[in-house]
Structures are given as C-alpha cells and as structure tokens.
Design a protein around this motif. Structure first.
Motif, PDB file in Angstrom:
ATOM      1  N   ALA A   1      -2.965 -24.069  27.943  1.00  0.00           N
ATOM      2  CA  ALA A   1      -2.542 -24.670  29.217  1.00  0.00           C
ATOM      3  C   ALA A   1      -1.732 -25.942  29.040  1.00  0.00           C
ATOM      4  N   VAL A   2      -0.898 -25.989  27.994  1.00  0.00           N
ATOM      5  CA  VAL A   2      -0.085 -27.204  27.762  1.00  0.00           C
ATOM      6  C   VAL A   2       1.121 -27.177  28.707  1.00  0.00           C
ATOM      7  N   THR A   3       1.109 -28.022  29.692  1.00  0.00           N
ATOM      8  CA  THR A   3       2.290 -28.120  30.564  1.00  0.00           C
ATOM      9  C   THR A   3       2.583 -29.578  30.894  1.00  0.00           C
ATOM     10  N   VAL A   4       3.860 -29.828  31.131  1.00  0.00           N
ATOM     11  CA  VAL A   4       4.294 -31.117  31.670  1.00  0.00           C
ATOM     12  C   VAL A   4       5.194 -30.777  32.859  1.00  0.00           C
ATOM     13  N   SER A   5       4.996 -31.449  33.964  1.00  0.00           N
ATOM     14  CA  SER A   5       5.766 -31.148  35.170  1.00  0.00           C
ATOM     15  C   SER A   5       7.258 -31.351  34.918  1.00  0.00           C
TER      16      SER A   5
ATOM     17  N   HIS B   1       8.632 -34.717  35.024  1.00  0.00           N
ATOM     18  CA  HIS B   1       8.193 -35.745  34.065  1.00  0.00           C
ATOM     19  C   HIS B   1       8.440 -35.355  32.609  1.00  0.00           C
ATOM     20  N   ARG B   2       9.347 -34.375  32.401  1.00  0.00           N
ATOM     21  CA  ARG B   2       9.560 -33.913  31.022  1.00  0.00           C
ATOM     22  C   ARG B   2      10.382 -34.891  30.203  1.00  0.00           C
ATOM     23  N   ARG B   3      10.277 -34.706  28.880  1.00  0.00           N
ATOM     24  CA  ARG B   3      11.085 -35.425  27.885  1.00  0.00           C
ATOM     25  C   ARG B   3      10.909 -36.931  27.960  1.00  0.00           C
ATOM     26  N   ARG B   4       9.693 -37.335  28.217  1.00  0.00           N
ATOM     27  CA  ARG B   4       9.402 -38.758  28.064  1.00  0.00           C
ATOM     28  C   ARG B   4       8.119 -38.973  27.260  1.00  0.00           C
ATOM     29  N   GLY B   5       7.799 -37.985  26.435  1.00  0.00           N
ATOM     30  CA  GLY B   5       6.726 -38.180  25.464  1.00  0.00           C
ATOM     31  C   GLY B   5       5.333 -37.834  25.953  1.00  0.00           C
ATOM     32  N   ILE B   6       5.228 -37.198  27.139  1.00  0.00           N
ATOM     33  CA  ILE B   6       3.882 -36.891  27.645  1.00  0.00           C
ATOM     34  C   ILE B   6       3.224 -35.797  26.799  1.00  0.00           C
ATOM     35  N   ALA B   7       3.983 -34.741  26.483  1.00  0.00           N
ATOM     36  CA  ALA B   7       3.387 -33.665  25.667  1.00  0.00           C
ATOM     37  C   ALA B   7       2.969 -34.210  24.302  1.00  0.00           C
ATOM     38  N   ARG B   8       3.795 -35.045  23.718  1.00  0.00           N
ATOM     39  CA  ARG B   8       3.420 -35.604  22.408  1.00  0.00           C
ATOM     40  C   ARG B   8       2.108 -36.392  22.522  1.00  0.00           C
ATOM     41  N   ALA B   9       1.984 -37.192  23.559  1.00  0.00           N
ATOM     42  CA  ALA B   9       0.738 -37.966  23.732  1.00  0.00           C
ATOM     43  C   ALA B   9      -0.452 -37.026  23.894  1.00  0.00           C
TER      44      ALA B   9
ATOM     45  N   VAL C   1       1.831 -19.642  21.549  1.00  0.00           N
ATOM     46  CA  VAL C   1       2.892 -20.492  22.089  1.00  0.00           C
ATOM     47  C   VAL C   1       3.877 -19.751  22.980  1.00  0.00           C
ATOM     48  N   SER C   2       4.465 -20.504  23.926  1.00  0.00           N
ATOM     49  CA  SER C   2       5.510 -19.931  24.773  1.00  0.00           C
ATOM     50  C   SER C   2       6.846 -19.952  24.049  1.00  0.00           C
ATOM     51  N   GLU C   3       7.051 -20.996  23.248  1.00  0.00           N
ATOM     52  CA  GLU C   3       8.298 -21.132  22.503  1.00  0.00           C
ATOM     53  C   GLU C   3       7.967 -21.549  21.076  1.00  0.00           C
ATOM     54  N   ALA C   4       8.782 -21.100  20.127  1.00  0.00           N
ATOM     55  CA  ALA C   4       8.478 -21.386  18.717  1.00  0.00           C
ATOM     56  C   ALA C   4       9.058 -22.721  18.255  1.00  0.00           C
ATOM     57  N   THR C   5       9.619 -23.470  19.209  1.00  0.00           N
ATOM     58  CA  THR C   5      10.314 -24.712  18.837  1.00  0.00           C
ATOM     59  C   THR C   5       9.500 -25.970  19.114  1.00  0.00           C
ATOM     60  N   ILE C   6       8.331 -25.806  19.681  1.00  0.00           N
ATOM     61  CA  ILE C   6       7.622 -26.982  20.204  1.00  0.00           C
ATOM     62  C   ILE C   6       6.656 -27.609  19.200  1.00  0.00           C
TER      63      ILE C   6
HETATM   64  C1  LIG Z   1       6.948 -27.864  26.400  1.00  0.00           C
HETATM   65  C2  LIG Z   1       6.559 -29.051  27.271  1.00  0.00           C
HETATM   66  C3  LIG Z   1       5.044 -29.122  27.365  1.00  0.00           C
HETATM   67  C4  LIG Z   1       7.109 -30.334  26.609  1.00  0.00           C
HETATM   68  O1  LIG Z   1       6.699 -31.447  27.386  1.00  0.00           O
HETATM   69  P1  LIG Z   1       7.467 -32.880  27.309  1.00  0.00           P
HETATM   70  O2  LIG Z   1       6.548 -33.897  27.858  1.00  0.00           O
HETATM   71  O3  LIG Z   1       8.794 -32.752  27.900  1.00  0.00           O
HETATM   72  O4  LIG Z   1       7.617 -33.111  25.732  1.00  0.00           O
HETATM   73  P2  LIG Z   1       7.807 -34.518  25.025  1.00  0.00           P
HETATM   74  O5  LIG Z   1       8.688 -35.388  25.891  1.00  0.00           O
HETATM   75  O6  LIG Z   1       6.512 -35.096  24.617  1.00  0.00           O
HETATM   76  O7  LIG Z   1       8.599 -34.072  23.755  1.00  0.00           O
HETATM   77  C5  LIG Z   1       8.022 -34.009  22.480  1.00  0.00           C
HETATM   78  C6  LIG Z   1       9.020 -33.415  21.564  1.00  0.00           C
HETATM   79  O8  LIG Z   1       9.142 -32.030  21.847  1.00  0.00           O
HETATM   80  C7  LIG Z   1      10.488 -31.685  22.101  1.00  0.00           C
HETATM   81  N1  LIG Z   1      10.440 -30.636  23.093  1.00  0.00           N
HETATM   82  C8  LIG Z   1       9.852 -30.703  24.271  1.00  0.00           C
HETATM   83  N2  LIG Z   1       9.944 -29.523  24.896  1.00  0.00           N
HETATM   84  C9  LIG Z   1      10.600 -28.705  24.080  1.00  0.00           C
HETATM   85  C10 LIG Z   1      11.004 -27.362  24.166  1.00  0.00           C
HETATM   86  N3  LIG Z   1      10.746 -26.618  25.237  1.00  0.00           N
HETATM   87  N4  LIG Z   1      11.670 -26.832  23.118  1.00  0.00           N
HETATM   88  C11 LIG Z   1      11.937 -27.576  22.038  1.00  0.00           C
HETATM   89  N5  LIG Z   1      11.560 -28.861  21.899  1.00  0.00           N
HETATM   90  C12 LIG Z   1      10.911 -29.413  22.921  1.00  0.00           C
HETATM   91  C13 LIG Z   1      11.133 -32.969  22.553  1.00  0.00           C
HETATM   92  O9  LIG Z   1      12.518 -32.921  22.324  1.00  0.00           O
HETATM   93  C14 LIG Z   1      10.418 -33.975  21.690  1.00  0.00           C
HETATM   94  O10 LIG Z   1      10.987 -33.968  20.406  1.00  0.00           O
HETATM   95  P3  LIG Z   1      10.869 -35.214  19.400  1.00  0.00           P
HETATM   96  O11 LIG Z   1       9.406 -35.524  19.238  1.00  0.00           O
HETATM   97  O12 LIG Z   1      11.489 -34.707  18.152  1.00  0.00           O
HETATM   98  O13 LIG Z   1      11.601 -36.320  20.069  1.00  0.00           O
HETATM   99  C15 LIG Z   1       7.153 -28.911  28.674  1.00  0.00           C
HETATM  100  O14 LIG Z   1       8.551 -28.789  28.568  1.00  0.00           O
HETATM  101  C16 LIG Z   1       6.617 -27.746  29.467  1.00  0.00           C
HETATM  102  O15 LIG Z   1       5.660 -27.913  30.221  1.00  0.00           O
HETATM  103  N6  LIG Z   1       7.232 -26.550  29.371  1.00  0.00           N
HETATM  104  C17 LIG Z   1       6.824 -25.378  30.142  1.00  0.00           C
HETATM  105  C18 LIG Z   1       5.433 -24.883  29.736  1.00  0.00           C
HETATM  106  C19 LIG Z   1       5.363 -24.577  28.269  1.00  0.00           C
HETATM  107  O16 LIG Z   1       6.214 -23.928  27.691  1.00  0.00           O
HETATM  108  N7  LIG Z   1       4.303 -25.075  27.624  1.00  0.00           N
HETATM  109  C20 LIG Z   1       4.017 -24.818  26.231  1.00  0.00           C
HETATM  110  C21 LIG Z   1       2.928 -23.800  26.202  1.00  0.00           C
HETATM  111  S1  LIG Z   1       2.634 -23.179  24.617  1.00  0.00           S
END
Ligand SMILES: CC(C)(COP(=O)(O)OP(=O)(O)OC[C@H]1O[C@@H](n2cnc3c(N)ncnc32)[C@H](O)[C@@H]1OP(=O)(O)O)[C@@H](O)C(=O)NCCC(=O)NCCS
Length: 441
Positions: free
Chosen positions: A109-113, A116-124, A145-150
C-alpha cells in the motif's frame, strides 16, 4: 502472533523530516472506522482504483485491520483527514532455499498523493519502514511492486521472477505421467475452509513464497475483492490421490464465451500441488478442457514442469517474464545463515549499503551439508578463499538463488577480487527450485 508490530512507535527520523515540511506522520488506529476508511480511500486513489464501494470498504476494514497502518497528513489540505501518503506492513515468513524460512517484513500500500509527489515523502516512508522492520527483528523486507524503477534506491532487488504462460491446447496432447487419483469439483466456500492448509503444506518447497492467510487468501478465491462479479465464474477443483488424500487444487475461469465457443480462454487463477502427481493431474485437467482454445496461466514460476509434459514445445510459451518479489536484507548474518547453500566453500562478501544496514565485509563459510556461517571480516582474505565486492542490491538478487553470480559479474554488478570468485558465488547460492511467489501483496 502478538500485534506489537502494529503499535511500535513511529520512526523519529522520518517524523522529523516530514515535520520540516509541515506534514504529520502517524499510525492509523484501524478500529477507528472514519480514519481508517479515509486511509483506504486514499490508498485506492493512489493506485487509480475505483472508489471502494461500501461493501468493499467493509471487507477491507476487517481484512487488513491487523496490518501496521501508517499515513502522512497535510493539515493545510482541503481534506485534512485524507492522508497524502499510505503504507502498511506486517511480519511474515519468507521461504528461503533449503525448505526453511527467514523472519520477513512485508510492505504494501505504498502511495503518495499526486498532489504531494516528488518531495521525498516516499523516501521518508520507506526508510522508516526499513528501520522499523529492523527494530522489530525482521531480517529481510519484502514487497511486490507496481514499477521496477522505484525500490532499487532503497537496496531492494528482484529476488524471484514470475512468468505469464500461454498454452494452445488444440496443438498438443498430454505426454506427462498418468495420475492415479481423481479430480473433484469443489465449491469456493469449501476451498476457503480447507485449501489454506494445502498452501501451508507446500509453502516451504519454493523459495520466495511468503506465509499468508486471511484477506490475501480470501482475495485469491474472489471473496472480498469483488464478491458479486469476479467470484461468479471462478471454478475450483481439488485433486485427491489414490488414497483419497487431497494433494492440490486449482482455481480457474473460462471467459469469452460468445456462443460459438471458438475463442474461449481458460485462465488459471491459482494452482497449488503438494506432489508431482497432483501437479500433473491438475495441469492435465486444465489443458484438456473442452471448448477452450487458449489456456493462460499468469503469475507462475519461470520454470514450470508442464512445459515438459506436452507434445509440442511451441504450443507453450511465456508471454511475460519479469521481476515479482523484491527483497531487502536488513540483517545480513541472520538472512544468509537462514538459508541452505548448494555447495561447500568460503567467500568474502564486501558489501556496500548506503543505508547502512548491511554495510561491511563478511566471510560466508559453508560447510559440507550446506549450512552457512557469517562472520564480519576485516582481515585480509585468507588464501584459497573467494572474494567479491557487490552492493546490497546484488546480495538481494542472489539471495534466493534466482540469478547467477556469473551473470551479475558479467553485467559489471559483482566485482571479482579474486579470479573465479563469481563461479564460487554460483556454486553456493544457486537454488535447485526456481524462486517464485504465487501471490501479489
Ligand atoms: C511511487 C510513489 C510512491 C513515489 O512517491 P514520491 O513521494 O513522489 O517519491 P519521493 O519524492 O520520495 O522520491 C524518491 C525517489 O524515487 C524516485 N521516484 C519516485 N517515484 C518514481 C517512479 N514512479 N518511478 C521512478 N522513480 C520514482 C524519485 O525520483 C526519487 O529519486 P531520488 O531518491 O533518486 O531523488 C508515488 O509516485 C506513487 O504513489 N505512485 C503511485 C502508486 C505506486 O506506484 N506505488 C508503488 C507501489 S509498489
């Protein structure tokens, strides 16, 4: 299991980092329907899913209430009760090579609205999860995972792959062994009551499987996720051996019935077998079904024996092969000592881990019966001992035996500090059973 994992305090480091952005990080009380419903809606929105109906919300409220449920809230948002980030987690057991398990921490259930994306919330949130899991005593974190890049940036790597299989049943006939037992139709309700015991019986056979029950099990059978629709055309069969002991089951559906019966597709939702006999019987049953022109089996192992049990290799193909289960080792000695190895030998692993959990040089010493002993190793590598440098990502990729050390060395992802070390890595880490996880979570 006690629920202490649910109430462990929020990670202070991430809390402070988020507070600096005027965001509040906290635990969700899953008995508080209003707060938990808002969290579930935010999670659905994060994955672009339909707004949960009252029925589905009710199922989720009960089904996932025992997970550790965290969120981030923005008090200045128009809907301050709706979290801008969601994560849930729970302890589980991950099967590793050698029919044994390691204590693991499942993250979901990892999501960021989108606001509010791309400001480090997922990393935290992710770093917080890893520190919390380590504090709890889990040696490995796991996710799908939803994407293999995260997740590579947090030290994860794909440890178990999956494949979607497509079979043209009209081009082939069964050449595998005949089974001596019987296939019975059973109701989904009956399977719900008795099937999990079979899943549990086979869980240790395949590295990459995790312990699951409750919501994940019910969802597999179509309960909960969309009880009124999907479950309707699901069919279940059980295989009993010659002694009448249940040794496997399959859940499938046939779609595309347009009256002509020419284009029907049989989709295998789940198939579990405790014996080779049950495996053969169930696949044969599905492949020989009348009025079906295609069989699809998604989310299967990349190495399925049924491909060797039919008359035409080219009537069976993989339409997709990709990463599925990602692991992240948190306690390297515990993780590596939990699995069995496929050969005897010694190797120094010089591991880089930017998040610090597994940073260091370690000597892995595997004895004649495949038991490994890990010792932190600062001394010079002894004569005759292999030595490689790699990041924690590569250790994770190798962990369940899903990729060869030689391949990673050729890819430039493992450095041989002594010639021939990648071959030693292979001889130790390879798994006779291909790692595979049969569910999403
Ligand atoms: C994926 C998601 C959680 C990232 O949240 P976020 O708060 O924007 O991420 P952050 O700002 O903390 O970014 C952390 C790093 O991940 C990278 N990143 C974030 N989302 C990414 C994505 N979809 N693809 C590739 N890289 C991503 C950022 O560029 C950042 O890179 P850095 O640490 O090298 O600077 C968010 O985009 C999301 O909710 N997506 C839809 C749901 C989803 O796919 N969830 C994952 C489930 S497995």
């Amino acid at each position: 299991m006690t629920a202490e994992y649910r109430d462990m305090p929020i990670d202070a480091e991430s809390e402070q980092r988020l507070a600096a952005q005027n965001l509040s990080f906290g635990l969700v009380d899953t008995t508080d329907t209003e707060t938990f419903s808002a969290w579930l809606r935010a999670e659905s929105r994060g994955f672009h899913e339909a707004n949960p109906t009252a029925e589905l919300l009710d199922v989720s409220l009960k089904g996932v209430a025992d997970r550790r449920t965290t969120g981030v809230w923005d008090p200045s948002a128009a809907e301050p009760l709706s979290p801008v980030s969601t994560v849930s987690s729970w302890p589980t057991a991950l099967t590793v090579p050698g029919t044994r398990t390691v204590p693991a921490w499942a993250i979901s259930a990892v999501t960021v609205s989108p606001t509010h994306r791309r400001r480090g919330i997922a990393r935290a949130m992710l770093e917080s999860e890893l520190r919390t899991a380590a504090r709890f005593g889990s040696a490995v974190a796991v996710l799908t995972v939803s994407e293999a890049t995260i997740y590579s940036r947090y030290g994860f790597a794909p440890a178990a792959m999956m494949a979607n299989w497509q079979i043209n049943p009209r081009r082939l006939h069964w050449t595998g062994p005949d089974s001596t037992g019987r296939v019975h139709f059973v109701s989904l309700e009956q399977l719900r009551d008795e099937g999990l015991a079979l899943v549990e019986r086979v869980r240790l056979d395949t590295p990459g499987q995790i312990e699951f029950s409750g919501h994940l099990w019910e969802r597999l059978l179509g309960f909960g996720s969309d009880s009124s629709g999907q479950a309707k055309n699901l069919r279940a069969v059980r295989y009993d051996d010659a002694e009448g002991v249940s040794q496997g089951f399959a859940v499938y559906r046939v779609t595309g019935t347009d009256g002509s019966f020419d284009t029907n597709v049989l989709e295998v939702d789940y198939l579990v077998a405790a014996t080779d006999d049950a495996y053969a019987a169930l696949w044969r049953f599905l492949i020989e079904m009348d009025l079906v022109s295609e069989v699809r089996a998604p989310l299967r192992s990349v190495r399925e024996a049924f491909a060797w049990q039919v008359s035409d290799f080219r009537a069976v193909r993989k339409t997709l092969e990709r990463d599925h289960l990602w692991t992240r080792i948190l306690d390297l000695p515990v993780a590596l000592e939990s699995r069995a190895y496929s050969g005897q030998g010694r190797i120094v692993l010089d591991v880089s881990d930017p998040l610090g959990f597994a940073q260091g040089r370690f000597l892995l010493d595997v004895d004649a019966v495949g038991a490994g002993k890990v010792t932190p190793w600062d001394a010079v590598t002894p004569d005759g001992v292999a030595d490689v440098s790699l990041s924690i990502n590569e250790v994770n990729a190798l962990y369940l035996g899903g990729v060869s050390g030689v391949t990673l060395a050729r890819a430039g992802r493992v450095t041989e500090n002594r010639d021939g070390s990648a071959v030693v890595l292979d001889s130790l880490f390879q798994s006779a059973v291909s790692p595979w996880l049969s569910i999403w979570f």
